[in-house]
Design an enzyme around this catalytic site. Structure first.
Site, PDB file in Angstrom:
ATOM      1  N   ARG A 167      28.156  15.608  26.741  1.00 61.81           N
ATOM      2  CA  ARG A 167      28.854  16.046  27.894  1.00 61.81           C
ATOM      3  C   ARG A 167      30.048  16.520  28.015  1.00 61.81           C
ATOM      4  NH1 ARG A 167      23.953  16.120  28.272  1.00 61.81           N
ATOM      5  NH2 ARG A 167      22.580  15.678  29.989  1.00 61.81           N
ATOM      6  N   SER A 240      22.610  15.603  37.926  1.00 59.32           N
ATOM      7  CA  SER A 240      23.006  14.153  37.403  1.00 59.32           C
ATOM      8  C   SER A 240      24.646  14.207  37.943  1.00 59.32           C
ATOM      9  CB  SER A 240      22.988  13.809  36.303  1.00 59.32           C
ATOM     10  OG  SER A 240      21.695  13.862  35.858  1.00 59.32           O
ATOM     11  N   GLU A 337      30.104  13.410  36.385  1.00 61.12           N
ATOM     12  CA  GLU A 337      29.616  14.651  35.375  1.00 61.12           C
ATOM     13  C   GLU A 337      30.316  15.882  36.084  1.00 61.12           C
ATOM     14  OE1 GLU A 337      25.573  14.976  33.597  1.00 61.12           O
ATOM     15  OE2 GLU A 337      25.790  16.826  34.286  1.00 61.12           O
TER      16      GLU A 337
HETATM   17  C1  LIG Z   1      19.418  20.573  39.951  1.00 61.40           C
HETATM   18  C2  LIG Z   1      20.322  20.636  38.686  1.00 61.40           C
HETATM   19  C3  LIG Z   1      19.872  19.962  37.427  1.00 61.40           C
HETATM   20  C4  LIG Z   1      20.644  20.048  36.409  1.00 61.40           C
HETATM   21  N1  LIG Z   1      20.498  19.310  35.102  1.00 61.40           N
HETATM   22  C5  LIG Z   1      21.162  19.473  33.981  1.00 61.40           C
HETATM   23  C6  LIG Z   1      20.872  19.083  32.646  1.00 61.40           C
HETATM   24  O1  LIG Z   1      19.611  18.778  32.775  1.00 61.40           O
HETATM   25  N2  LIG Z   1      21.776  18.877  31.828  1.00 61.40           N
HETATM   26  C7  LIG Z   1      23.019  19.499  32.029  1.00 61.40           C
HETATM   27  O2  LIG Z   1      23.672  19.151  30.936  1.00 61.40           O
HETATM   28  N3  LIG Z   1      23.477  20.026  33.131  1.00 61.40           N
HETATM   29  C8  LIG Z   1      22.489  19.975  34.493  1.00 61.40           C
HETATM   30  N4  LIG Z   1      22.944  20.296  35.478  1.00 61.40           N
HETATM   31  C9  LIG Z   1      24.249  20.620  35.504  1.00 61.40           C
HETATM   32  C10 LIG Z   1      24.562  21.960  35.352  1.00 61.40           C
HETATM   33  O3  LIG Z   1      23.621  22.981  35.702  1.00 61.40           O
HETATM   34  C11 LIG Z   1      25.214  22.505  34.091  1.00 61.40           C
HETATM   35  O4  LIG Z   1      26.509  21.882  34.022  1.00 61.40           O
HETATM   36  C12 LIG Z   1      25.378  24.148  33.930  1.00 61.40           C
HETATM   37  O5  LIG Z   1      25.920  24.309  32.740  1.00 61.40           O
HETATM   38  C13 LIG Z   1      26.693  24.266  34.941  1.00 61.40           C
HETATM   39  O6  LIG Z   1      26.803  25.971  34.949  1.00 61.40           O
HETATM   40  P1  LIG Z   1      27.559  26.624  36.178  1.00 61.40           P
HETATM   41  O7  LIG Z   1      27.603  28.286  35.768  1.00 61.40           O
HETATM   42  O8  LIG Z   1      26.798  26.403  37.425  1.00 61.40           O
HETATM   43  O9  LIG Z   1      29.000  25.952  36.051  1.00 61.40           O
HETATM   44  P2  LIG Z   1      29.988  25.702  37.251  1.00 61.40           P
HETATM   45  O10 LIG Z   1      29.501  24.661  38.185  1.00 61.40           O
HETATM   46  O11 LIG Z   1      30.214  27.224  37.863  1.00 61.40           O
HETATM   47  O12 LIG Z   1      31.270  25.197  36.443  1.00 61.40           O
HETATM   48  C14 LIG Z   1      31.132  23.865  35.598  1.00 61.40           C
HETATM   49  C15 LIG Z   1      32.319  23.694  34.891  1.00 61.40           C
HETATM   50  O13 LIG Z   1      32.559  24.747  33.914  1.00 61.40           O
HETATM   51  C16 LIG Z   1      33.602  25.619  34.147  1.00 61.40           C
HETATM   52  N5  LIG Z   1      33.272  27.029  33.701  1.00 61.40           N
HETATM   53  C17 LIG Z   1      32.270  27.634  34.105  1.00 61.40           C
HETATM   54  N6  LIG Z   1      32.159  28.696  33.559  1.00 61.40           N
HETATM   55  C18 LIG Z   1      33.185  28.792  32.991  1.00 61.40           C
HETATM   56  C19 LIG Z   1      33.416  29.792  31.750  1.00 61.40           C
HETATM   57  N7  LIG Z   1      33.029  31.080  31.390  1.00 61.40           N
HETATM   58  N8  LIG Z   1      34.625  29.620  31.061  1.00 61.40           N
HETATM   59  C20 LIG Z   1      35.310  28.541  31.250  1.00 61.40           C
HETATM   60  N9  LIG Z   1      34.890  27.418  31.958  1.00 61.40           N
HETATM   61  C21 LIG Z   1      33.864  27.599  32.867  1.00 61.40           C
HETATM   62  C22 LIG Z   1      33.968  25.426  35.711  1.00 61.40           C
HETATM   63  O14 LIG Z   1      35.476  25.665  35.741  1.00 61.40           O
HETATM   64  C23 LIG Z   1      33.727  23.868  35.639  1.00 61.40           C
HETATM   65  O15 LIG Z   1      34.650  23.123  35.404  1.00 61.40           O
HETATM   66  C24 LIG Z   1      22.324  20.561  36.618  1.00 61.40           C
HETATM   67  C25 LIG Z   1      22.494  20.877  37.903  1.00 61.40           C
HETATM   68  C26 LIG Z   1      21.632  20.716  38.999  1.00 61.40           C
HETATM   69  C27 LIG Z   1      22.003  21.441  40.361  1.00 61.40           C
END
Ligand SMILES: Cc1cc2nc3c(=O)[nH]c(=O)nc-3n(C[C@H](O)[C@H](O)[C@H](O)COP(=O)(O)OP(=O)(O)OC[C@H]3O[C@@H](n4cnc5c(N)ncnc54)[C@H](O)[C@@H]3O)c2cc1C
Length: 347
Positions: A167, A240, A337
């Site tokens: 992570r 999580s 996380e």
């Molecule tokens: C129901 C649910 C289940 C999930 N299951 C998992 C799982 O199984 N495994 C897991 O690892 N995660 C899981 N997650 C967490 C999440 O889906 C992941 O971490 C995902 O990669 C976040 O993507 P996002 O585009 O929504 O990022 P955001 O929430 O928009 O951003 C997350 C972080 O990344 C940064 N960021 C985003 N895009 C960029 C970019 N292009 N360049 C630089 N920084 C950036 C943001 O600034 C922030 O710090 C889950 C979330 C939910 C709601």
């Protein structure tokens, strides 16, 4: 057509899966990453804090972001190399992660099946090295393309440069330095499927699949996830909320001598062990807890939920109480996380 659009005083309520209220002083929607060097020439982006926002599924707005919010929209996916056995797939940061998983499977490429149905964008996948069902994205990352704020240059980092860990990555450790614009993944046409994790094999059997292929594993993982995790479209959450704590082998042994049922997993390093945060939270009595609209999911003890109108501050307050009680009971510190905006987790 302009390659970016600016919205002032933009609402972010629908741009975070907790569904909490937040506003950005300026939201910059960028259609083409090629515009980033020009955009970061403007004072507000060059000198101020910038939050890169993907699908908002791994952050908690405990307050409004202090500076500009950047959203990358580019949607390209393509095969850039293919020797018949392994292909390199390049995808832009704005692509929805699960859409990329389906695209690769549809092109006969394996590797991402265990990562099916993780919400969010491609650009965020390397940030915390997304992982699920025994697989992490780092295993398939070939390169990451990113805009480096300090130098104003678009750069291409090898997987080794990204310093991936559980992570974690270089991008997460140097949050203000990088904007990920695209990733390249190395995907085989055939490989040994990973089905030993958390009920995948049983789900395949229930589906009546005797000779599973990658698409079947993706389907099994999707069915398991749909059953086990609350859907953010129905109840706000970020998956999580706590990482599984990684502790010294001796600490894990001491804990299991007192709590024989505590699940303990390998942590990559023989001197370390990963503990189940969900088990500790449930054992501290939090599963299904609700106070106002802030709660802990009754489906999964690791998931902090917004039942409706909880504020980011209320959700953060509950998460801190959960961590405090786990520390009192198990002397283990839980770490969040998701990224917390507008506050720090430690008070
Ligand atoms: C129901 C649910 C289940 C999930 N299951 C998992 C799982 O199984 N495994 C897991 O690892 N995660 C899981 N997650 C967490 C999440 O889906 C992941 O971490 C995902 O990669 C976040 O993507 P996002 O585009 O929504 O990022 P955001 O929430 O928009 O951003 C997350 C972080 O990344 C940064 N960021 C985003 N895009 C960029 C970019 N292009 N360049 C630089 N920084 C950036 C943001 O600034 C922030 O710090 C889950 C979330 C939910 C709601």
């Amino acid at each position: 057509m302009a390659s970016f659009r600016i919205v002032e005083n933009a609402r972010l309520d629908a741009r975070n899966t907790f569904g909490v209220r937040a506003r950005a002083p300026m939201l910059v929607e960028v259609a083409d990453a090629g515009a980033l060097p020009e955009l970061f020439g403007y004072a507000m982006l060059r000198d101020g804090p910038v939050l890169v926002l993907g699908g908002g599924s791994n952050l908690l707005f405990a307050g409004d972001p202090a500076g500009a919010v950047l959203s990358l929209g580019a949607q390209g996916i393509g095969i850039v190399e293919d020797d018949g056995e392994v292909a390199i797939v390049r995808a832009d940061a704005g692509v929805e992660w699960h859409a990329l998983v389906l695209w690769t499977l549809g092109h006969g490429l394996a590797g991402l099946e265990n990562l099916a149905l993780i919400p969010g964008t491609v650009g965020a996948a390397p940030i915390q090295n997304i992982g699920a069902y025994g697989v992490e994205v780092r295993e398939h990352v070939h390169a990451v393309e990113a805009f480096e704020r300090g130098s104003g240059a678009l750069r291409r980092l090898s997987a080794g440069d990204c310093a991936f860990a559980y992570r974690d990555s270089l991008f997460k450790r140097e949050m203000d330095r990088w904007v990920v614009t695209a990733i390249e993944l190395r995907l085989p046409r055939e490989h040994a499927l990973r089905m030993d994790y958390a009920g995948v094999r049983e789900e395949l059997a229930a589906m009546g699949v005797q000779q599973p292929r990658a698409v079947h594993v993706a389907e099994a993982v999707s069915r398991l996830r749909t059953r086990k995790l609350p859907n953010p479209a129905l109840v706000g959450n970020a998956g999580s909320f706590f990482k599984n704590p990684v502790v010294a082998h001796s600490v894990a042994d001491a804990l299991t001598s007192e709590h024989a049922d505590l699940p303990v997993y390998p942590a990559g390093d023989p001197a370390l062990r990963k503990l189940s945060a969900a088990w500790m939270i449930e054992s501290a009595g939090w599963k299904g807890f609700r106070e106002g609209d802030a709660g802990i999911s009754s489906q999964h003890a690791l998931v902090l939920v917004n039942h409706g109108n909880a504020s980011g501050g209320q959700l953060l307050g509950l998460a801190r109480r959960v961590a405090d009680s786990v520390r009192e009971k198990f002397t283990v510190q839980l770490e969040p996380e998701p990224r917390i905006i507008g506050a720090t987790f430690a008070e």
